[in-house]
Write an enzyme that holds these catalytic residues in place. Structure first.
Site, PDB file in Angstrom:
ATOM      1  N   HIS A 264       0.900  -1.537   0.132  1.00 24.76           N
ATOM      2  CA  HIS A 264       0.060   0.566  -0.188  1.00 24.76           C
ATOM      3  C   HIS A 264       0.529   0.267  -0.288  1.00 24.76           C
ATOM      4  CE1 HIS A 264       0.963  -1.061   4.424  1.00 24.76           C
ATOM      5  NE2 HIS A 264       0.712   0.184   4.074  1.00 24.76           N
TER       6      HIS A 264
ATOM      7  N   HIS B 111       0.792   5.419   0.882  1.00 20.56           N
ATOM      8  CA  HIS B 111       0.986   6.549   2.142  1.00 20.56           C
ATOM      9  C   HIS B 111       0.137   7.579   1.643  1.00 20.56           C
ATOM     10  CE1 HIS B 111       0.449   4.624   5.796  1.00 20.56           C
ATOM     11  NE2 HIS B 111       1.686   3.142   4.999  1.00 20.56           N
TER      12      HIS B 111
HETATM   13  P1  AMP Z   1       1.363   0.670   6.908  1.00 20.53           P
HETATM   14  O1  AMP Z   1       2.932   0.581   8.466  1.00 20.53           O
HETATM   15  O2  AMP Z   1       2.886   1.226   6.239  1.00 20.53           O
HETATM   16  O3  AMP Z   1       1.761  -1.507   7.302  1.00 20.53           O
HETATM   17  O4  AMP Z   1       0.760   1.464   7.525  1.00 20.53           O
HETATM   18  C1  AMP Z   1      -0.836   0.540   7.646  1.00 20.53           C
HETATM   19  C2  AMP Z   1      -1.559   1.802   8.006  1.00 20.53           C
HETATM   20  O5  AMP Z   1      -3.175   0.562   7.651  1.00 20.53           O
HETATM   21  C3  AMP Z   1      -1.006   2.267   9.027  1.00 20.53           C
HETATM   22  O6  AMP Z   1      -1.420   3.860   8.799  1.00 20.53           O
HETATM   23  C4  AMP Z   1      -2.493   2.563  10.178  1.00 20.53           C
HETATM   24  O7  AMP Z   1      -2.826   3.299  10.371  1.00 20.53           O
HETATM   25  C5  AMP Z   1      -3.642   1.952   9.208  1.00 20.53           C
HETATM   26  N1  AMP Z   1      -4.522   0.830   8.824  1.00 20.53           N
HETATM   27  C6  AMP Z   1      -4.120   0.054   9.569  1.00 20.53           C
HETATM   28  N2  AMP Z   1      -5.780  -1.159  10.601  1.00 20.53           N
HETATM   29  C7  AMP Z   1      -6.349  -0.164   8.740  1.00 20.53           C
HETATM   30  C8  AMP Z   1      -8.427  -0.092   9.297  1.00 20.53           C
HETATM   31  N3  AMP Z   1      -8.640  -1.163   9.454  1.00 20.53           N
HETATM   32  N4  AMP Z   1      -8.580   0.175   8.066  1.00 20.53           N
HETATM   33  C9  AMP Z   1      -7.852   0.998   7.299  1.00 20.53           C
HETATM   34  N5  AMP Z   1      -6.356   1.728   8.238  1.00 20.53           N
HETATM   35  C10 AMP Z   1      -5.835   1.213   8.576  1.00 20.53           C
END
Ligand code: AMP
Length: 138
Positions: free
Chosen positions: A102, A104
């Site tokens: 993903h 950001h």
């Molecule tokens: P990463 O650390 O790059 O793997 O980012 C994962 C991101 O997903 C973090 O910024 C979290 O805040 C976000 N996140 C975790 N669970 C959810 C969810 N259920 N819906 C939307 N975002 C989420």
């Protein structure tokens, strides 16, 4: 390490869990980050199964980047942000917490420091409103 489909984004992509959806097509889902680092923090998630950048199909990367650009432009316009930061984490030491690729898209505001990665949960009403406002500009 290999892809584990039980990750939380995998579940959202399979509609097993809800999300604040901004946009969806056959190859990607765009949704609000529920623990945003800034107002309007959006995630762009290719649907193809890959853990992160290391095992991603280059064709998937090539297809998703124009969408990342559109989302950055729409998020900036919808929030009135002064800039946008892109972030993408690969493996735990780099800050990755969800193991489905993903991107950001994080609006940045003049004079406002970025919140912590994985900080507090945002208000659902505000997330729903932001999702609508960004979607309207895509
Ligand atoms: P990463 O650390 O790059 O793997 O980012 C994962 C991101 O997903 C973090 O910024 C979290 O805040 C976000 N996140 C975790 N669970 C959810 C969810 N259920 N819906 C939307 N975002 C989420």
């Amino acid at each position: 390490m290999s892809y584990d489909p039980s990750n939380i984004f995998g579940k959202i992509l399979r509609n097993e869990l809800p999300c604040h959806k901004v946009y969806e097509d056959e190859s990607a889902l765009v949704m609000m980050d529920i623990f945003p680092q800034s107002r309007g923090h959006v995630l762009v998630i290719p649907k193809a199964a890959s853990r992160n950048l290391f095992d991603a199909d280059p064709a998937v990367l090539a297809e998703v980047m124009p969408l990342v650009q559109r989302v950055a432009i729409a998020a900036k316009a919808a929030t009135g942000a002064d800039g946008v930061r892109l972030a993408q984490f690969n493996e735990t030491p780099a800050g990755q917490t969800v193991f489905h690729l993903h991107f950001h898209v994080i609006p940045m505001y003049e004079g406002v420091d970025l919140g912590s990665h994985g900080g507090g949960k945002a208000d659902d009403g505000e997330l729903a409103e932001l999702a609508q406002e960004i979607a309207a500009r895509l």
